[in-house]
Design a protein around this motif. Structure first.
Motif: not given
Length: 118
Positions: A100-113
């Protein structure tokens, strides 16, 4: 540095840390990981290809070589973390927190990147 940059790097570093930890375990704790894969219902021949694909995905995200490859890398991480969360949750072994933490990290990275790098 604005808040979007900070959130992008927090998400990317979080995703990178968790994926590097799992790659390390895939290569150096193969017996334990193959036991987890068997318990979760996945074939053990996926351990090494999954580790290599995680490394290549992280390289793709950090180097920004190709937009298309970067999209596929994020898709792979979203698919991987979603399936890991589901497998850990269904088998009720409590290991779904890192997924779940990795999913949140990927979502943050994708959206803000999307706005940070061309």
């Amino acid at each position: 540095m604005n808040i979007n940059n900070i959130l992008y790097y927090i998400g990317t570093l979080l995703l990178t840390a968790i994926m590097c930890f799992s790659v390390y375990n895939y290569f150096f704790n193969y017996d334990a990981i193959s036991g987890y894969f068997t318990h979760l219902g996945y074939p053990i021949y996926l351990v090494y290809p999954l580790a290599i694909s995680k490394i290549l995905g992280l390289i793709t995200i950090w180097t920004n070589f190709s937009k298309t490859l970067k999209e596929w890398a994020y898709f792979g991480f979203f698919l991987n973390t979603t399936m890991a969360f589901a497998a850990h949750y269904i088998t009720d072994n409590g290991g779904y927190l890192f997924a779940a933490i990795a999913f949140i990290g990927a979502a943050l990275s994708y959206y803000f990147g999307k706005n940070q790098r061309p």
